[in-house]
Structures are given as C-alpha cells and as structure tokens.
Design a protein around this motif. Sequence first.
Motif, PDB file in Angstrom:
ATOM      1  N   MET A   1       7.815   4.299  -2.609  1.00  0.00           N
ATOM      2  CA  MET A   1       7.247   4.484  -3.947  1.00  0.00           C
ATOM      3  C   MET A   1       6.095   3.500  -4.185  1.00  0.00           C
ATOM      4  O   MET A   1       5.076   3.853  -4.784  1.00  0.00           O
ATOM      5  CB  MET A   1       8.340   4.284  -5.006  1.00  0.00           C
ATOM      6  N   GLY A   2       6.264   2.280  -3.704  1.00  0.00           N
ATOM      7  CA  GLY A   2       5.209   1.280  -3.860  1.00  0.00           C
ATOM      8  C   GLY A   2       3.947   1.642  -3.101  1.00  0.00           C
ATOM      9  O   GLY A   2       2.833   1.451  -3.579  1.00  0.00           O
ATOM     10  N   ILE A   3       4.136   2.195  -1.909  1.00  0.00           N
ATOM     11  CA  ILE A   3       2.979   2.626  -1.111  1.00  0.00           C
ATOM     12  C   ILE A   3       2.188   3.686  -1.867  1.00  0.00           C
ATOM     13  O   ILE A   3       0.971   3.578  -2.040  1.00  0.00           O
ATOM     14  CB  ILE A   3       3.435   3.163   0.272  1.00  0.00           C
ATOM     15  N   GLY A   4       2.883   4.720  -2.351  1.00  0.00           N
ATOM     16  CA  GLY A   4       2.206   5.791  -3.092  1.00  0.00           C
ATOM     17  C   GLY A   4       1.488   5.249  -4.319  1.00  0.00           C
ATOM     18  O   GLY A   4       0.343   5.626  -4.606  1.00  0.00           O
ATOM     19  N   HIS A   5       2.163   4.349  -5.010  1.00  0.00           N
ATOM     20  CA  HIS A   5       1.601   3.784  -6.237  1.00  0.00           C
ATOM     21  C   HIS A   5       0.274   3.066  -5.966  1.00  0.00           C
ATOM     22  O   HIS A   5      -0.739   3.336  -6.613  1.00  0.00           O
ATOM     23  CB  HIS A   5       2.622   2.803  -6.813  1.00  0.00           C
ATOM     24  N   PHE A   6       0.277   2.157  -4.992  1.00  0.00           N
ATOM     25  CA  PHE A   6      -0.933   1.366  -4.759  1.00  0.00           C
ATOM     26  C   PHE A   6      -2.059   2.161  -4.109  1.00  0.00           C
ATOM     27  O   PHE A   6      -3.229   1.902  -4.385  1.00  0.00           O
ATOM     28  CB  PHE A   6      -0.606   0.104  -3.950  1.00  0.00           C
ATOM     29  N   ILE A   7      -1.723   3.101  -3.233  1.00  0.00           N
ATOM     30  CA  ILE A   7      -2.779   3.938  -2.643  1.00  0.00           C
ATOM     31  C   ILE A   7      -3.413   4.795  -3.754  1.00  0.00           C
ATOM     32  O   ILE A   7      -4.646   4.941  -3.821  1.00  0.00           O
ATOM     33  CB  ILE A   7      -2.198   4.834  -1.515  1.00  0.00           C
ATOM     34  N   ALA A   8      -2.586   5.305  -4.654  1.00  0.00           N
ATOM     35  CA  ALA A   8      -3.118   6.102  -5.774  1.00  0.00           C
ATOM     36  C   ALA A   8      -3.996   5.238  -6.680  1.00  0.00           C
ATOM     37  O   ALA A   8      -5.093   5.660  -7.071  1.00  0.00           O
ATOM     38  CB  ALA A   8      -1.975   6.721  -6.577  1.00  0.00           C
ATOM     39  N   LEU A   9      -3.529   4.033  -6.994  1.00  0.00           N
ATOM     40  CA  LEU A   9      -4.336   3.160  -7.847  1.00  0.00           C
ATOM     41  C   LEU A   9      -5.703   2.907  -7.223  1.00  0.00           C
ATOM     42  O   LEU A   9      -6.740   3.089  -7.858  1.00  0.00           O
ATOM     43  CB  LEU A   9      -3.629   1.814  -8.069  1.00  0.00           C
ATOM     44  N   ARG A  10      -5.694   2.493  -5.954  1.00  0.00           N
ATOM     45  CA  ARG A  10      -6.935   2.088  -5.306  1.00  0.00           C
ATOM     46  C   ARG A  10      -7.925   3.244  -5.140  1.00  0.00           C
ATOM     47  O   ARG A  10      -9.121   3.077  -5.343  1.00  0.00           O
ATOM     48  CB  ARG A  10      -6.603   1.450  -3.946  1.00  0.00           C
ATOM     49  N   TRP A  11      -7.434   4.419  -4.721  1.00  0.00           N
ATOM     50  CA  TRP A  11      -8.383   5.483  -4.379  1.00  0.00           C
ATOM     51  C   TRP A  11      -8.515   6.583  -5.423  1.00  0.00           C
ATOM     52  O   TRP A  11      -9.430   7.379  -5.366  1.00  0.00           O
ATOM     53  CB  TRP A  11      -8.062   6.068  -3.004  1.00  0.00           C
ATOM     54  N   LEU A  12      -7.582   6.637  -6.375  1.00  0.00           N
ATOM     55  CA  LEU A  12      -7.677   7.721  -7.365  1.00  0.00           C
ATOM     56  C   LEU A  12      -7.824   7.234  -8.804  1.00  0.00           C
ATOM     57  O   LEU A  12      -8.281   7.981  -9.663  1.00  0.00           O
ATOM     58  CB  LEU A  12      -6.431   8.629  -7.280  1.00  0.00           C
ATOM     59  N   ILE A  13      -7.416   5.994  -9.066  1.00  0.00           N
ATOM     60  CA  ILE A  13      -7.357   5.552 -10.461  1.00  0.00           C
ATOM     61  C   ILE A  13      -8.394   4.471 -10.777  1.00  0.00           C
ATOM     62  O   ILE A  13      -9.156   4.600 -11.719  1.00  0.00           O
ATOM     63  CB  ILE A  13      -5.954   5.001 -10.806  1.00  0.00           C
TER      64      ILE A  13
END
Lengths: 214, 214
Positions: free
Chosen positions: B166-178
């Motif tokens: 869950m942490g991996i998905g969260h941070f990858i989403a923050l960095r590249w999508l948010i």
Amino acid sequence: MSKGNETENPLMPVTARGEATRRKILDAAEEVFGELGYYEASISEITRRAGVAQGTYYIYFHSKRTIFEELVTDIGERLRAEMRAAIAGAPDRIEVERRGFRAFFNFVARHRRIYSIVQEAERVAPEAFYAYYHKISQGYVRGLQEAMDDGTIRKLDPEAIAYTLMGIGHFIALRWLIWPPQGGQKMNNDELPESVFESMIEFISNGLSTHISG
Amino acid sequence: MSKGNETENPLMPVTARGEATRRKILDAAEEVFGELGYYEASISEITRRAGVAQGTYYIYFHSKRTIFEELVTDIGERLRAEMRAAIAGAPDRIEVERRGFRAFFNFVARHRRIYSIVQEAERVAPEAFYAYYHKISQGYVRGLQEAMDDGTIRKLDPEAIAYTLMGIGHFIALRWLIWPPQGGQKMNNDELPESVFESMIEFISNGLSTHISG
C-alpha cells in the motif's frame, strides 16, 4: 545577539542563547501543531508552552505560517542527519537500507507528531512539503544509482525505487507507530514489532537482489 | 422521493432520481473539498456546483462533516470495486499485483483530488480515514495469506507486506500523478511512465518471490 549579522538576517540569532531560545520555540511549535493542527494552533499557545513572551517569539519568527514552514524544514534536516549518521560505514546497500530504516522508525517513534505536521504541510506550506520529500529522494536516488552502477543491486529506475522505499517506510510507520490500534487489537506502539521489520527488510532485500528469480 | 422509507431512514433516498441527486452532490463535494480543503470548503459552494438548492442538500446530508465522511467512504468503496474487478481471473499473485496496481493508478489519475481529501480525513474524520485503509489492508492480507499458504509467494508477515505494498502505491502515485513536477522537470502527469511501473512491479515480484536470493 551577534554583531554585524542582524542587518543581513535579522531573524537568525547566532548566539548560543539565541539558538537555545529558537530551539525551545520550535520544539513547542512541534507539540502544538502536532496536537492541534495548523488551523487550531495559535502563536499564544506556542509561546505559552515554550515559556517565552510573544515579543520574544517575533524576534525569531514572522508569523504562524513562517514558523510552520521552518518547522517542516527543521524536521527534514534532523531526520536526514540521523539517517546519514546511522548508515555511515554500512558495508553494502542492503545494510544501508536496514540501518536507514531502523533510524527512520526510531526517529518517528520519538517524534510521532511530526507526521501529521509534515502531511498537513502539503496544503499549508507546499514548498516546504515538496522540499522535504525531494531532498530525501535525492539522497536515495544517489545511493541507489551508485549501487546499481557497481552491480550490487538490481538495475531498475532509481527514482521509482527511491519512492518505492520511501512509501514502504511511510506506511509501516503509520500503521505501527502512528495510527491508533485497529479493531480493538492491543498493540505496543512504542516500537515496531521485530517480525514486521524483518519481513519488510527481507522483501526489500529480495526486491533489490541481482539474482534472477521467477 | 420514495414512499415509506423516509420514516426509517430519512437521509437515504432510494429512488433512481434521489440516488442521482445524491451522486451529483457527492461529485460536487469531491471537487470542492479537493480544491479548497475541508476548512475552506462550504456547503453553499457544493450546492452551487451540484446545481441543487441548499434545501435539497439537507435532504441527503446533515452537515459539512457528514458529507465529508460519506465522501471518504464512497471513494474507498469505488476504489476497492475497481480493483476487485481488475484482478478477477488473474492467474497468480504477481498478476494480481500488476492488475491491481494498474487499476489503482488509473483510479488515482481520474480522481486526483481524492488524495488530498483522504489525507485530510485523518484529522477531520478519523473514523472514516482509518476504515478506508483498514478495509483495503484486510483484502490485501487475505489475498497474500492465501498465496503464502499455497506456496506461490514467500512466507512473510502478511500484514507487514500488505502495508508495504500500500505504501509503494501511495508514494508512486503521489510522485508521478499528484505532486507538481520537481525542479522544473517537465513531466507528463496524465499517466505513470511505463518504466516506473515496470521497475516497481519487478521489485515487488522479486520481493515476493519464493526463490532464495542473496
């Protein structure tokens, strides 16, 4: 106060006593922002807890927003300093990860409230917030790139792996050190359970391994 | 409005028209909370964007806090439904991860603002916030435990691995999508770069692999 510096940077005290006062105010701000959140926190509550007069506060900080921004920057610097000290002399990248994560969780356990402060900064002080994560990621990317270049870890996109590792630390810290126990389950929130730490490190160690797996 | 139901649950419209109005208000709330944050958002701005009268709003929601809580619950349900649909029929756990992460990033890219809403919920609506993550983790733990039991992935603490993923998905989403681009670097924020996705999946796939590595 220092001699000539005031004209250049009037808000940056350089004497030991000035620095101690500034530190006391920052520590009180960490408590107050962490407990109440940015919007409910007040400068009067910060000065009350720091035991300084409001006039003294304004020698060091302009406003509620500026102390909040400085606090986020300060937290980032302290965290990175502790992680750097912890990983110094580690023999390989996996040991860097093990020691770095250990230092990270220790830091979070000793400063539980920093987490809500840093998260709230995304809206309240976005520049300080992005700088906080960007600086952590830069150090990570550099270290991972080196280990990829010398062939000790798997060659992958170093920035993707940096954020992957940061996300892992973030969520493990939230679940076991920050959030309240779930579903009435009794938990020891003083430190991370060893089995959780070891599972996480084994997963990371295999994820970074150069051995081909199927 | 429906006939007898109002007495039992006056805030839960069951006609198609009632449900459409409720949906319209929730979607407007997603926009307004996402843009302005909880504290700056107002019911009048939500009803203006939804194109409904304030009186209509109060048929469906009690207050600003209750619509915020319902919105967090609603986002969690929609996300989990999309992920469930995406992973149905996947032949093994690695493929479950690949399809699940793909669905997750697609969802985030289409609902960028949900992220700030869910994060703000930690302070504003903690019960809805913890339920959001707890429900996601429960599904994860169940799936990982099964795959560990049948020996297709490495035996580790399933909850530690659930939060790791869950942490991996969260941070990858923050960095590249948010988050906005860093250091002036031009980025396409419409979707995740394929190299980032593939590096992340390769890392996860090796992390979960049963093969012994060094």
